[in-house]
Write a protein that holds these residues in place. Structure first.
Motif, PDB file in Angstrom:
ATOM      1  N   ASP A  13       3.176  15.802   6.670  1.00 39.94           N
ATOM      2  CA  ASP A  13       2.965  14.673   5.792  1.00 39.94           C
ATOM      3  C   ASP A  13       4.348  13.728   5.041  1.00 39.94           C
ATOM      4  N   ALA A  14       4.162  12.788   4.790  1.00 41.57           N
ATOM      5  CA  ALA A  14       5.135  12.069   4.228  1.00 41.57           C
ATOM      6  C   ALA A  14       5.551  12.574   2.645  1.00 41.57           C
ATOM      7  N   PHE A  21       1.824   2.036   3.598  1.00 41.46           N
ATOM      8  CA  PHE A  21       0.885   2.908   4.512  1.00 41.46           C
ATOM      9  C   PHE A  21       1.107   4.504   4.104  1.00 41.46           C
ATOM     10  N   ARG A  22       2.432   4.764   4.077  1.00 41.63           N
ATOM     11  CA  ARG A  22       2.881   6.022   4.397  1.00 41.63           C
ATOM     12  C   ARG A  22       2.638   6.704   2.965  1.00 41.63           C
ATOM     13  N   GLY A  24      -2.117   6.632   3.983  1.00 44.30           N
ATOM     14  CA  GLY A  24      -2.908   7.080   5.004  1.00 44.30           C
ATOM     15  C   GLY A  24      -3.373   5.991   5.806  1.00 44.30           C
ATOM     16  N   PRO A  25      -4.149   6.199   6.771  1.00 40.83           N
ATOM     17  CA  PRO A  25      -4.509   5.264   7.704  1.00 40.83           C
ATOM     18  C   PRO A  25      -5.433   4.402   7.148  1.00 40.83           C
ATOM     19  N   SER A  26      -5.799   3.324   7.623  1.00 46.74           N
ATOM     20  CA  SER A  26      -6.926   2.144   6.811  1.00 46.74           C
ATOM     21  C   SER A  26      -8.179   2.324   7.661  1.00 46.74           C
ATOM     22  N   ASN A  27      -8.366   3.068   8.720  1.00 45.28           N
ATOM     23  CA  ASN A  27      -9.786   3.265   9.427  1.00 45.28           C
ATOM     24  C   ASN A  27     -10.412   4.308   8.785  1.00 45.28           C
ATOM     25  N   TYR A  28      -9.849   5.352   8.207  1.00 43.61           N
ATOM     26  CA  TYR A  28     -10.568   6.519   7.536  1.00 43.61           C
ATOM     27  C   TYR A  28      -9.850   6.752   6.253  1.00 43.61           C
ATOM     28  N   HIS A  51      -8.265   9.292   5.189  1.00 42.51           N
ATOM     29  CA  HIS A  51      -7.746  10.418   5.468  1.00 42.51           C
ATOM     30  C   HIS A  51      -6.332  10.364   5.003  1.00 42.51           C
ATOM     31  N   GLY A  52      -5.504  11.481   4.923  1.00 47.61           N
ATOM     32  CA  GLY A  52      -4.153  11.595   4.615  1.00 47.61           C
ATOM     33  C   GLY A  52      -4.152  11.495   2.980  1.00 47.61           C
ATOM     34  N   GLU A  70      -7.293  10.651   1.001  1.00 39.91           N
ATOM     35  CA  GLU A  70      -8.167  11.495   0.735  1.00 39.91           C
ATOM     36  C   GLU A  70      -7.905  12.644  -0.480  1.00 39.91           C
ATOM     37  N   HIS A 112       1.903   9.890   9.101  1.00 41.10           N
ATOM     38  CA  HIS A 112       1.356  10.595   8.288  1.00 41.10           C
ATOM     39  C   HIS A 112       1.420  12.114   8.762  1.00 41.10           C
ATOM     40  N   ASP A 123      -1.354   2.279  11.843  1.00 39.06           N
ATOM     41  CA  ASP A 123      -2.359   3.245  10.846  1.00 39.06           C
ATOM     42  C   ASP A 123      -1.657   4.625  11.348  1.00 39.06           C
TER      43      ASP A 123
END
Lengths: 101, 558
Positions: free
Chosen positions: A19-20, A83-84, A87-91, A93-94, A97, B50, B416
């Protein structure tokens, strides 16, 4: 005249989780960008990056990313870095979350 | 289906043990990241934005139910409950932790799977027609040869440090569903005067410089396949450019030397190495072929299927869209859409994977396929069983009736997830599909391929989409370029850029204008988007995409 220096942060990914993370002023790696040290001159940036590169047991792929000062601390100027921090834009997550828990 | 020999099993286990030791040495500091990176990449382990990402090969897109169940187990145990199927018949897990990756590979080895050569400058996963072994139009099942190529290319000592990655695709049908003209080598099984051979295509590729492959041999005798492919890779390995990463792929080598010169060199190399092939490759191929013998198809009447079609309009719509003719009487090929409107293209949850595995076990002779279009296939379903299959799919949210339609969009992971991406792809795909559904124009639009890549590397195949979308970073803002008229089939073509790009908020309305514009432009309801584009050329499509420019031009002309 020297070129204007865009403020920077040192960022990388954690070796074990991937993870970042961002380098803080006291030399720790934080999962939050706003904890990072905002570096405002080229000399310090170079030193901090060298320091980060010696921490290969903790992180991978350290680099300098542009940042700007914000109320809570350094904030991203580019969408990739933004974004880092989330996390992703579709869920959800990361990092987002964890922020929701 | 192919079952690992003791040799395969031992080899894969050894690779897992090697990676386990390498991971330990990286963690304890004995290996630097520079030393470790090529080792992890050899096993498909990337570091993304990520997290780590593990890319697992689904060789020639074929899986059995136990393998699909195992992918579900991986998704649940080491990831966040889902996996992402890719355009190269791989599956990617987006959230593994470094320490647990060797366990993942060990779990995969239990079911005869691995992630070897899913990255790096090697010969990658050999892909095939996802309807292989089932399609009504097929001359021969391409999977035995694909398996032979997998065995030959895995850890091939001459080809571990190629100038760049190398991708092979194969089809056994005249209708190309495997995008063979966009691969480094494309193989098509052909028949001349009752004798089987291969048409060999070389130098295709997408990426920053898209090229349609050229025929290097229009009829290669069956038995010469392996030495001939080896000769091609060998010639390229020597003269391919290592000075510039962007000029290293074989498409550039073919372009710079010309296909005739490449053919001459390949023929010379082939003559040189042929005596070294003692025929053992053909013996191995025969034993592989035996394992791909067609299943024992049943005979049953299809009255239940016909009755269900009459009784249930949703089932009728799904069976109209998601079925393909099968070679066996009474059977159909079922395409399961992983493109529910608004969902991430290619993603399946662990629960959905288990449902698909169970359906394969009960109704599809234990077989599944992954398509390069990021869907899952049940290749052998008797029509009599289709109502049951449909009901199970519907309960698992897998019954979207959109195969080949506007919302059946290919999208790479984009920014993403991907560290190479310059813009996001997934949200654009989600929004287009949602919009198409809201407008209720999907079935009216008919056959339409929209393909989205989040960078010039073109994993999303945008160059060969009827409508292609390429996401770029323009001065720190996501920007999307549209290409038109691409074609991924046997009539392959690279799309032409339509004009200036669109912002993230403009791109979906732009695609909507294009789709509605096509409905006005088409001659008849039967004329597809691609046919209309080929008949009319880009001008009227550009006019609907850029109405301001069109108005200005009209004013200037007046």
């Amino acid at each position: 005249m020297p070129r204007t220096f865009t403020p920077k942060v040192v960022t990388a990914n954690r070796l074990l989780e991937g993870d970042a993370v961002w380098l803080t002023a006291n030399g720790h790696w934080s999962p939050r960008m706003d904890d990072a040290e905002l570096i405002t001159d080229a000399g310090t940036a170079e030193l901090r990056l060298l320091d980060a590169e010696t921490q290969a047991h903790l992180v991978v792929g350290a680099y300098l990313a542009d940042a700007r000062p914000d109320a809570a601390g350094p904030a991203p100027t580019h969408f990739r870095e933004s974004f880092r921090t989330r996390g992703p834009s579709n869920y959800a997550h990361g990092k987002q979350e964890r922020d929701h828990v | 289906m192919y079952k690992y020999t003791d040799f395969d099993e031992a080899f894969v286990r050894e690779r897992v043990a090697q990676l386990r030791a390498q991971v330990e040495r990286r963690i304890d500091g004995s290996l630097t990241e520079d030393e470790f990176k090529p080792l992890r990449l050899m096993n498909g382990l990337y570091l993304q934005l990520h997290a780590y990402m593990l890319r697992v090969a689904v060789p020639y897109g074929t899986l059995n139910s136990a393998q699909m169940d195992r992918l579900a187990h991986l998704a649940e145990t080491y990831d966040k409950g889902y996996g992402h199927f890719t355009t190269r018949q791989n599956i990617q897990f987006n959230w593994p932790e470094l320490r647990r990756v060797p366990d993942m590979l060990s779990d995969l080895a239990d079911v005869g799977m691995h992630s070897i050569q899913t990255s790096g400058n090697t010969i990658r996963n050999v892909t095939a027609d996802h309807f292989a072994g089932a399609a009504a139009d097929e001359i021969a099942d391409p999977r035995p040869v694909a398996e032979l190529l997998r065995q030959w290319s895995t850890d091939h000592p001459e080809f571990q440090f190629l100038p760049r990655k190398f991708k092979i695709a194969i089809t056994g049908s005249p209708n190309d569903r495997a995008v063979i003209k966009s691969h480094d080598i494309g193989l098509r099984i052909v028949e001349q005067d009752g004798v089987r051979g291969y048409e060999v295509i070389v130098g295709g590729g997408l990426g920053p410089t898209p090229m349609i492959g050229k025929v290097i041999n229009d009829f290669l005798p069956e038995a010469h396949l392996l030495p001939y492919v080896e000769a091609i890779v060998s010639v390229w390995n020597q003269i391919g450019r290592r000075d510039n990463k962007f000029k290293a792929r074989i498409k550039i080598t073919v372009h710079e030397h010309g296909i005739d010169e490449i053919r001459r060199r390949v023929d010379a190399r082939f003559a040189e190495i042929l005596p070294g092939f003692s025929g053992v490759d053909q013996q191995i191929l025969r034993s592989i072929e035996a394992q791909f013998a067609p299943p024992a198809f049943k005979t049953a009447d299809t009255r239940g299927y016909e009755a269900a079609r009459l009784a249930n309009p949703a089932f009728r719509s799904w069976s109209d869209t998601n079925l393909t003719p099968h070679r066996a009487e009474g059977y159909a090929i079922v395409s399961i859409s992983l493109k529910k409107h608004g969902a991430t293209p290619g993603d399946a949850t662990a629960e959905q994977m288990r449902v698909m595995a169970d359906l394969a076990r009960r109704f599809s002779h234990d077989e599944l396929r992954i398509s390069h279009e990021q869907n899952v296939i049940l290749p052998h379903v008797h029509r009599d069983d289709l109502p049951q299959v449909y009901a199970a799919l519907r309960d698992a949210d897998l019954a979207t009736a959109n195969i080949g339609l506007a919302s059946d969009i290919i999208a790479c992971p984009g920014m993403d997830y991907c560290a190479l991406a310059t813009a996001r792809s997934i949200p654009i795909a989600q929004e287009i599909a949602t919009r198409v559904d809201a407008l209720k124009i999907e079935h009216d639009l008919g056959h339409l391929k929209i393909k989205i890549s989040g960078c010039i590397n073109a994993c999303g195949h945008h160059h060969v989409g009827h409508i292609g979308i390429l996401g770029l970073d323009r001065a720190g803002v996501e920007n999307y370029q549209i290409t038109l008229g691409g074609d991924h089939t046997e009539t392959a073509a690279v799309g032409e850029r339509a004009g200036p790009g669109f912002s993230a908020t403009e791109i979906v309305p732009a695609i909507e204008r294009l789709m509605l514009g096509y409905l006005d432009l088409r001659e008849t309801e039967k004329e597809t988007f691609l046919q209309a584009y080929r008949r009319l050329g880009p001008a009227p499509f550009k006019a609907v995409l850029y109405p301001e420019t069109a108005r200005k031009e009209a004013r200037n002309a007046a």
